[in-house]
Write a protein that holds these residues in place. Sequence first.
Motif, short mmCIF file in Angstrom:
data_model
loop_
_atom_site.label_atom_id
_atom_site.label_comp_id
_atom_site.label_asym_id
_atom_site.label_seq_id
_atom_site.Cartn_x
_atom_site.Cartn_y
_atom_site.Cartn_z
N SER A 47 62.54 95.47 104.64
CA SER A 47 61.75 94.38 104.68
C SER A 47 62.35 93.22 104.99
CB SER A 47 61.41 94.12 103.03
OG SER A 47 60.51 95.10 102.51
N LYS A 49 63.73 89.66 106.08
CA LYS A 49 63.69 88.48 105.07
C LYS A 49 62.23 88.17 104.26
CE LYS A 49 67.39 85.83 107.61
NZ LYS A 49 67.76 84.58 108.34
N GLY A 50 61.62 89.35 104.54
CA GLY A 50 60.39 89.34 103.77
C GLY A 50 58.82 88.55 104.06
N ILE A 53 56.06 91.08 103.98
CA ILE A 53 55.59 91.52 102.62
C ILE A 53 55.14 90.34 101.67
CG2 ILE A 53 57.82 91.36 101.31
CD1 ILE A 53 55.44 94.33 101.34
N THR A 54 55.70 89.24 102.02
CA THR A 54 55.10 88.14 101.10
C THR A 54 53.79 87.78 101.59
OG1 THR A 54 56.49 86.64 102.33
CG2 THR A 54 57.53 87.29 100.10
N ALA A 67 58.83 95.57 98.21
CA ALA A 67 59.80 95.29 99.38
C ALA A 67 60.90 96.20 98.89
CB ALA A 67 60.08 93.80 99.36
N GLU A 69 64.80 97.07 100.38
CA GLU A 69 65.98 96.60 101.37
C GLU A 69 67.27 97.30 100.91
OE1 GLU A 69 67.58 95.29 103.95
OE2 GLU A 69 65.74 95.19 105.16
N ILE A 75 67.41 91.25 100.77
CA ILE A 75 66.55 91.27 99.87
C ILE A 75 66.67 89.86 98.93
CG2 ILE A 75 68.09 92.14 97.83
CD1 ILE A 75 64.45 93.46 98.65
N ILE A 78 64.21 87.43 100.42
CA ILE A 78 62.87 87.59 99.87
C ILE A 78 62.70 87.13 98.36
CG2 ILE A 78 61.01 89.53 99.26
CD1 ILE A 78 62.60 91.13 101.30
N GLN A 82 60.14 84.72 96.45
CA GLN A 82 59.53 85.20 95.39
C GLN A 82 59.57 84.17 93.91
OE1 GLN A 82 56.81 86.27 94.63
NE2 GLN A 82 56.82 87.76 92.78
N LEU A 92 60.48 93.69 94.18
CA LEU A 92 61.58 93.90 95.00
C LEU A 92 62.61 94.90 94.47
CD1 LEU A 92 60.40 91.24 95.57
CD2 LEU A 92 62.83 90.55 96.32
N THR A 192 55.94 90.19 111.05
CA THR A 192 57.41 89.94 110.54
C THR A 192 58.02 88.91 111.32
OG1 THR A 192 58.78 91.32 112.03
CG2 THR A 192 57.60 92.67 110.27
#
Length: 212
Positions: A47, A49-50, A53-54, A67, A69, A75, A78, A82, A92, A192
């Motif tokens: 994932s 730096k996210g 997915i965020t 996610a 990683e 992670i 990310i 979150q 995660l 991404t």
Amino acid sequence: MRLRNKPWAMPLIQAHPEFITVRPAGLQGQWQAKFDQARPLFLEVGSGKGKFITEMAQAHPDQNFIALEIQDVAIAYILRKQVELQLPNLQLILGDGADLTDYFAPGEVDGVFLNFSDPWPKTRHEKRRLTYKTFLDQYKAIMKPDGVLQFKTDNQGFFEFSLVSMNNYGMHYELVALDLHRDPRVSDNIETEYEHKFSAKGGRIYELVAHF
């Protein structure tokens, strides 16, 4: 690309077990319990730096997202997002994409995202590519029969390898995009971090959407 070590990463991970799982083995079939409610479950393997997915979790509140990683620093980036966003449909995992059947039960996942994975360009490393047949075995095992695999890359060689690998595996294509950002069939693409920077410079993005 391995990120530079950040001294804040592991303390942050250790402080938020409500959002991140560090030892995911043995939790097969139990992931829905980590969300506020059960919803279709989608997994991103690798994932970064996210960003993807965020934003997916924000755009699709009717779905749950995980996610995954292998890098603790990635992670942690990310997780930092979150902690700020508190998205009820995002969890995660700090873990290895080669161990998915140790993490998920058969048919537990509705879809898998592979975004700009390491292309491992040398032929002797092809077994490490996330679209190699042994990885496809794992995606098939953890996904529902109608589950969808979505793959994006900027590397033409990796794209061509993946196209052949999935075809030889007997997968069926829903989309083959040779220039994703200029493809009129695609209207809901979420980028991404890398994709945004690369495409802004005029780079071409390839995408495959397929099912088993």
